[in-house]
Motif scaffolding. Structure first.
Motif, mmCIF file in Angstrom:
data_model
loop_
_atom_site.group_PDB
_atom_site.id
_atom_site.type_symbol
_atom_site.label_atom_id
_atom_site.label_comp_id
_atom_site.label_asym_id
_atom_site.label_seq_id
_atom_site.Cartn_x
_atom_site.Cartn_y
_atom_site.Cartn_z
ATOM 1 N N LYS A 157 0.827 -1.202 0.000
ATOM 2 C CA LYS A 157 0.000 0.000 0.000
ATOM 3 C C LYS A 157 0.865 1.256 0.000
ATOM 4 N N ILE A 158 1.900 1.258 0.822
ATOM 5 C CA ILE A 158 2.772 2.430 0.920
ATOM 6 C C ILE A 158 3.509 2.651 -0.389
ATOM 7 N N SER A 159 4.070 1.585 -0.951
ATOM 8 C CA SER A 159 4.821 1.748 -2.198
ATOM 9 C C SER A 159 3.901 2.173 -3.339
ATOM 10 N N ALA A 160 2.684 1.655 -3.365
ATOM 11 C CA ALA A 160 1.730 2.069 -4.399
ATOM 12 C C ALA A 160 1.392 3.544 -4.247
ATOM 13 N N TYR A 161 1.281 3.998 -3.026
ATOM 14 C CA TYR A 161 0.993 5.413 -2.798
ATOM 15 C C TYR A 161 2.172 6.294 -3.222
ATOM 16 N N LEU A 162 3.386 5.879 -2.891
ATOM 17 C CA LEU A 162 4.574 6.690 -3.176
ATOM 18 C C LEU A 162 4.939 6.718 -4.656
ATOM 19 N N ARG A 163 4.698 5.605 -5.333
ATOM 20 C CA ARG A 163 5.146 5.470 -6.715
ATOM 21 C C ARG A 163 4.529 6.524 -7.623
ATOM 22 N N GLY A 164 5.393 7.255 -8.304
ATOM 23 C CA GLY A 164 4.959 8.213 -9.304
ATOM 24 C C GLY A 164 4.461 9.546 -8.770
ATOM 25 N N LYS A 165 4.615 9.799 -7.475
ATOM 26 C CA LYS A 165 4.110 11.034 -6.887
ATOM 27 C C LYS A 165 5.069 12.215 -7.013
ATOM 28 N N ASN A 166 6.323 11.970 -7.363
ATOM 29 C CA ASN A 166 7.342 13.017 -7.460
ATOM 30 C C ASN A 166 7.486 13.769 -6.134
ATOM 31 N N ILE A 167 7.691 13.013 -5.092
ATOM 32 C CA ILE A 167 7.791 13.521 -3.728
ATOM 33 C C ILE A 167 9.220 13.956 -3.437
ATOM 34 N N ASN A 168 9.349 15.047 -2.710
ATOM 35 C CA ASN A 168 10.648 15.506 -2.229
ATOM 36 C C ASN A 168 10.646 15.339 -0.711
ATOM 37 N N ILE A 169 11.277 14.287 -0.201
ATOM 38 C CA ILE A 169 11.259 14.054 1.241
ATOM 39 C C ILE A 169 12.154 15.029 1.997
ATOM 40 N N PHE A 170 12.921 15.837 1.288
ATOM 41 C CA PHE A 170 13.755 16.849 1.931
ATOM 42 C C PHE A 170 12.957 18.119 2.228
ATOM 43 N N ASP A 171 11.758 18.210 1.678
ATOM 44 C CA ASP A 171 10.845 19.318 1.943
ATOM 45 C C ASP A 171 9.956 18.905 3.117
ATOM 46 N N ASN A 172 10.069 19.613 4.239
ATOM 47 C CA ASN A 172 9.334 19.241 5.452
ATOM 48 C C ASN A 172 7.829 19.178 5.236
ATOM 49 N N THR A 173 7.293 20.098 4.478
ATOM 50 C CA THR A 173 5.854 20.126 4.225
ATOM 51 C C THR A 173 5.407 18.894 3.449
ATOM 52 N N GLN A 174 6.135 18.567 2.390
ATOM 53 C CA GLN A 174 5.781 17.385 1.590
ATOM 54 C C GLN A 174 5.941 16.110 2.404
ATOM 55 N N ARG A 175 7.023 16.017 3.169
ATOM 56 C CA ARG A 175 7.262 14.815 3.973
ATOM 57 C C ARG A 175 6.144 14.637 4.999
ATOM 58 N N THR A 176 5.734 15.728 5.654
ATOM 59 C CA THR A 176 4.655 15.649 6.638
ATOM 60 C C THR A 176 3.362 15.185 5.997
ATOM 61 N N GLN A 177 3.060 15.712 4.815
ATOM 62 C CA GLN A 177 1.848 15.316 4.105
ATOM 63 C C GLN A 177 1.890 13.829 3.743
ATOM 64 N N ILE A 178 3.033 13.363 3.277
ATOM 65 C CA ILE A 178 3.183 11.952 2.901
ATOM 66 C C ILE A 178 3.006 11.053 4.116
ATOM 67 N N VAL A 179 3.588 11.448 5.236
ATOM 68 C CA VAL A 179 3.473 10.642 6.459
ATOM 69 C C VAL A 179 2.018 10.562 6.896
ATOM 70 N N ARG A 180 1.288 11.660 6.768
ATOM 71 C CA ARG A 180 -0.148 11.638 7.103
ATOM 72 C C ARG A 180 -0.909 10.669 6.204
ATOM 73 N N GLU A 181 -0.597 10.688 4.925
ATOM 74 C CA GLU A 181 -1.271 9.781 3.987
ATOM 75 C C GLU A 181 -0.906 8.328 4.280
ATOM 76 N N ILE A 182 0.341 8.086 4.629
ATOM 77 C CA ILE A 182 0.760 6.727 4.981
ATOM 78 C C ILE A 182 0.022 6.269 6.233
ATOM 79 N N ALA A 183 -0.196 7.175 7.182
ATOM 80 C CA ALA A 183 -0.941 6.827 8.401
ATOM 81 C C ALA A 183 -2.355 6.371 8.059
ATOM 82 N N LYS A 184 -2.966 6.994 7.058
ATOM 83 C CA LYS A 184 -4.309 6.590 6.633
ATOM 84 C C LYS A 184 -4.300 5.199 6.011
ATOM 85 N N VAL A 185 -3.231 4.901 5.274
ATOM 86 C CA VAL A 185 -3.140 3.640 4.552
ATOM 87 C C VAL A 185 -2.687 2.494 5.451
ATOM 88 N N ALA A 186 -1.676 2.760 6.291
ATOM 89 C CA ALA A 186 -1.033 1.669 7.031
ATOM 90 C C ALA A 186 -1.082 1.836 8.546
#
Length: 84
Positions: free
Chosen positions: A38-67
Motif C-alpha cells: 500500500k505504501i509503495s503504491a501510494y509513493l510510486r509516481g508522486k514526485n515527492i521531495n522528502i527533503f521538503d518538510n511540508t511534503q514529507r509531513t503530508q506523505i506521512v499523514r497519507e501513509i498513516a491513513k493507509v497503514a
C-alpha cells in the motif's frame, strides 16, 4: 548535495514493496507485506521531495491513513535517516 537528494527522491518515488520491506528490515522498522504494498503504491509516481518538510509531513499523514499511525511514524524515521 543536490545530486544525492535527487537520487534518494527518485528511489522513494519508484520504490517497490519488496524494496521497502528490505529497507524496513535494514532499519528495524516493522511493516508487513500488505502495508509495504500500500505504501509503495501510494509513493510510486508522486514526485515527492522528502527533503521538503511540508511534503514529507503530508506523505506521512497519507501513509498513516493507509497503514496506520505507528507504521507512519516508523516510515518517517526511515525518511529522516535518508535526509541526514
Amino acid at each position: 548535495m543536490k545530486i544525492f537528494e535527487n537520487i534518494i527522491n527518485h528511489k522513494i518515488n519508484t520504490i517497490t514493496a519488496d524494496e521497502l520491506l528490505k529497507y524496513a528490515d535494514q532499519f528495524n522498522i516493522v511493516i508487513n507485506r500488505q502495508q509495504a504494498a500500500k505504501i509503495s503504491a501510494y509513493l510510486r509516481g508522486k514526485n515527492i521531495n522528502i527533503f521538503d518538510n511540508t511534503q514529507r509531513t503530508q506523505i506521512v499523514r497519507e501513509i498513516a491513513k493507509v497503514a496506520g499511525p505507528e507504521t507512519a511514524r516508523e516510515v518517517n524515521k526511515l525518511f529522516m535517516s535518508f535526509t541526514k
